[in-house]
Design an enzyme around this catalytic site. Structure first.
Site, PDB file in Angstrom:
ATOM      1  N   TRP A   9      42.752   6.635  20.496  1.00 34.41           N
ATOM      2  CA  TRP A   9      41.847   5.647  19.762  1.00 34.41           C
ATOM      3  C   TRP A   9      40.587   6.488  19.300  1.00 34.41           C
ATOM      4  CZ3 TRP A   9      42.156   0.997  23.399  1.00 34.41           C
ATOM      5  CH2 TRP A   9      43.495   0.492  23.775  1.00 34.41           C
ATOM      6  N   LYS A  10      40.606   7.843  19.533  1.00 35.27           N
ATOM      7  CA  LYS A  10      39.044   8.322  19.079  1.00 35.27           C
ATOM      8  C   LYS A  10      37.982   7.462  19.249  1.00 35.27           C
ATOM      9  CE  LYS A  10      42.202  11.018  16.390  1.00 35.27           C
ATOM     10  NZ  LYS A  10      42.334  12.014  15.010  1.00 35.27           N
ATOM     11  N   HIS A  95      40.800  19.368  21.388  1.00 37.84           N
ATOM     12  CA  HIS A  95      41.203  18.701  20.337  1.00 37.84           C
ATOM     13  C   HIS A  95      40.548  19.207  19.111  1.00 37.84           C
ATOM     14  CE1 HIS A  95      41.858  15.441  17.320  1.00 37.84           C
ATOM     15  NE2 HIS A  95      42.665  14.879  18.170  1.00 37.84           N
ATOM     16  N   GLU A 168      49.366  20.071  16.945  1.00 42.43           N
ATOM     17  CA  GLU A 168      48.862  19.543  15.915  1.00 42.43           C
ATOM     18  C   GLU A 168      48.376  20.265  14.949  1.00 42.43           C
ATOM     19  OE1 GLU A 168      47.080  15.329  16.933  1.00 42.43           O
ATOM     20  OE2 GLU A 168      45.548  16.729  17.726  1.00 42.43           O
ATOM     21  N   SER A 219      49.096  12.726  11.782  1.00 42.25           N
ATOM     22  CA  SER A 219      49.266  11.685  10.915  1.00 42.25           C
ATOM     23  C   SER A 219      50.829  10.978  11.459  1.00 42.25           C
ATOM     24  CB  SER A 219      49.347  12.108   9.486  1.00 42.25           C
ATOM     25  OG  SER A 219      48.477  12.786   8.957  1.00 42.25           O
ATOM     26  N   GLY A 240      47.139   9.391  16.615  1.00 43.88           N
ATOM     27  CA  GLY A 240      45.747   8.999  16.282  1.00 43.88           C
ATOM     28  C   GLY A 240      45.464   7.604  15.554  1.00 43.88           C
ATOM     29  N   GLY A 241      45.461   7.969  14.206  1.00 47.27           N
ATOM     30  CA  GLY A 241      45.284   6.832  13.246  1.00 47.27           C
ATOM     31  C   GLY A 241      46.079   5.593  13.562  1.00 47.27           C
TER      32      GLY A 241
HETATM   33  P1  PGA Z   1      46.263  11.357  13.602  1.00 43.95           P
HETATM   34  O1  PGA Z   1      45.551  12.119  14.750  1.00 43.95           O
HETATM   35  O2  PGA Z   1      47.346  10.854  13.918  1.00 43.95           O
HETATM   36  O3  PGA Z   1      44.978  10.486  12.821  1.00 43.95           O
HETATM   37  O4  PGA Z   1      46.455  12.418  12.506  1.00 43.95           O
HETATM   38  C1  PGA Z   1      46.073  12.588  15.838  1.00 43.95           C
HETATM   39  C2  PGA Z   1      45.309  13.245  16.648  1.00 43.95           C
HETATM   40  O5  PGA Z   1      44.344  13.895  16.081  1.00 43.95           O
HETATM   41  O6  PGA Z   1      44.814  12.841  17.813  1.00 43.95           O
END
Ligand code: PGA
Length: 257
Positions: A9-10, A95, A168, A219, A240-241
């Site tokens: 969820w950042k 990260h 990633e 993504s 993430g998003g």
């Molecule tokens: P993202 O982020 O799915 O928005 O690219 C993934 C992450 O960095 O954990």
């Protein structure tokens, strides 16, 4: 092994919003845990609130970071043992956003991996991924190998550890443009599968004391992850998003059945 899906969820929601969204997730997908493991990574200050919601459910709690010391005069830091005490089963380490915005070095990542993997019941999720230059000039294997070597150098060979690796590629994550100035591209399942084979071979040869599963991140959403799942490329996903959107999360989770 069940696929692992981490919802990162950042820093996207306030504590009360995270608590509410955790409840929504539990209602919507809490019962799907026979087929996969789902973990939610809220912000530090919301771990206890969200942990309370998840406590009686099969959904795991994941921290977005940790410090490398157990206790002491380290203002603002959170130890892996404290995370475990709060109910965390996983912790993200290294990260790309932390590496970019907080200048988190390979040495820091190595210390955190060693500290977190020494806490029974807490599993580190090591984030690695090459930049666009390394991908374009073909140096990505060497890049990943050195990131792996740097991150694992403090784990004693005598300690058998379980690790999750989140691959990633820096150029594929949704924040790529903010991190690198270049708009994100997406990786094909074939390219990703090639990286996985390489990582698995490297781990088996050089780090036999590390059992690792490998997730894809970058993504991820309900449409682009379909081909990864169909081709059996990934052991799961770091999302993430898309993880703060219920409809997306539902689709992603049920895809990994
Ligand atoms: P993202 O982020 O799915 O928005 O690219 C993934 C992450 O960095 O954990």
């Amino acid at each position: 092994m069940k696929p692992l899906i981490i919802a990162n969820w950042k820093m996207r929601m306030l504590p009360i919003e995270q608590q509410r969204f955790a409840r929504t997730i539990v209602r919507a997908v809490g019962s799907a845990s026979d087929t996969h493991t789902l973990a939610i990574a809220p912000t530090f200050e919301s771990l206890a609130l969200v942990g309370e919601v998840l406590k009686t459910t099969p959904i795991a709690l994941c921290a977005q970071d940790c410090f490398w010391e157990e206790r002491g005069a380290y203002t603002g830091e959170v130890s892996p043992r404290a995370l475990k005490a709060l109910g965390c089963r996983f912790v993200l380490i290294g990260h790309s956003e932390r590496r970019a915005y907080l200048a988190e070095s390979d040495e820091i990542v190595a210390r955190k991996i060693a500290a977190a993997s020494a806490v029974p019941g807490l599993q580190p999720i090591l984030c690695i991924g090459e930049d666009l230059t390394a991908r374009r000039d073909g140096g990505y294997r060497a890049f990943l190998k050195s990131q792996l070597a740097a991150a694992l150098k403090r784990v004693p060979k005598s300690a058998h550890i379980r690790l999750v690796i989140a691959y990633e590629p820096l150029w594929a994550i949704s924040t790529a443009a903010e991190l690198t100035g270049i708009k994100g591209h997406s990786i094909t399942p074939e390219d990703c599968a090639e990286v996985y084979r390489f990582l698995k071979k490297t781990l088996a040869r050089t780090y036999p004391h590390v059992s690792a599963s490998i997730l894809y991140g970058g993504s991820v959403d309900a449409s682009n992850i379909v081909s990864f799942v169909q081709q059996g490329v990934s052991d799961g996903a770091l999302v993430g998003g898309a993880s703060v959107h219920l409809a997306q999360m539902k689709k992603i989770i049920f895809l990994f059945k």
